[in-house]
Design a protein around this motif. Structure first.
Motif: not given
Length: 255
Positions: A200-203, A151-152, A157-159, A93-94
């Motif tokens: 978590e690092y990638r987030i 954007i938030a 949604t990605l994470h 849905g993005i």
């Protein structure tokens, strides 16, 4: 071996004819929008609309692996990752660019070339351009609140899907000119799925990429409200404070 896909909505149109196979796409001329050692992006007009054609003739940015010729066989081609990620964004849905055609060609099992075609999203500009041009909309509190919340939401949604964009910069976020703006996420050849501490690092990296320009454009309270919208909480806890410290310091010594 060749694999090529056309969006059924375009198959019988002039665009379907122009982008009907990989040979046609690599024979196209157009306005060069971007180019590097791996790919070239053209803007092409067809039937009163404009399309972006991204053509890959390399696979990966590791010069040593490319020099030895290994990258043709190791790992998924970047073009495939890019179209896979755009399809995932739409499934989640993005808002993103519409895929018109995509595919690749291999020779003796190794990657030879690939391409994807997307339709231009009309009346949009990327957020980095708005910041560089001091666009007055960035000073409009209501407009900025709508954009920041979108954007938030899309970042969360990605994470939540275990996915990180890996280049979540303002230039990859388009916003249209309507009174109720819509934010579009584009250009994601390096996004991937992760777990645990690596996720978590990638987030943190994704959020740091967003904050890099935000720290020069927005107030601290605006940045804090974005983070709270991302976490879906009304206040920070100790874990949030530790993560924010990592976000703020992520690019220290890297520029």
């Amino acid at each position: 071996m060749r694999k090529w896909w056309i969006n059924p909505q375009y198959a019988s149109s002039e665009a379907g004819e122009r982008f009907g196979d990989i040979d046609h796409v690599f024979a196209l001329d157009g306005e060069t929008m971007a180019q590097d050692s791996l790919s070239r992006v053209l803007r092409v007009g067809v039937g009163g609309k404009r399309y972006y054609v991204k053509r890959y003739t390399g696979n990966g940015k590791n010069l040593r692996r490319r020099w030895f010729g290994l990258r043709r066989w190791l790992g998924p081609p970047r073009v495939r990752a890019e179209w896979r990620n755009l399809l995932a964004f739409r499934a989640w849905g993005i808002p993103t660019a519409t895929l018109v055609a995509y595919g690749l060609e291999r020779r003796f099992g190794g990657f030879l070339r690939g391409a994807l075609v997307t339709e231009e999203i009309p009346d949009t500009m990327d957020l980095a351009y708005l910041a560089q041009s001091n666009d007055p909309r960035l000073a409009d509190r209501a407009w900025l609140t709508q954009v920041s919340r979108q954007i938030a939401r899309l970042t969360r949604t990605l994470h939540d899907a275990g996915f990180a964009h890996n280049d979540l910069k303002w230039r990859n976020l388009l916003v249209d000119g309507g009174p109720s703006p819509t934010v579009y996420l584009i250009d994601c050849p390096s996004g991937n799925y992760y777990r645990g501490t690596i996720l978590e690092y990638r987030i943190v990296k994704d959020l740091a990429c967003l904050d890099k320009l935000a720290s020069k454009t927005l107030s601290r309270s605006q940045r804090l409200r974005f983070y709270l919208a991302y976490t879906r909480n009304s206040r920070l806890d100790n874990g949030d404070r530790q993560r924010i410290a990592k976000i703020v310091g992520f690019f220290d010594g890297r520029d």
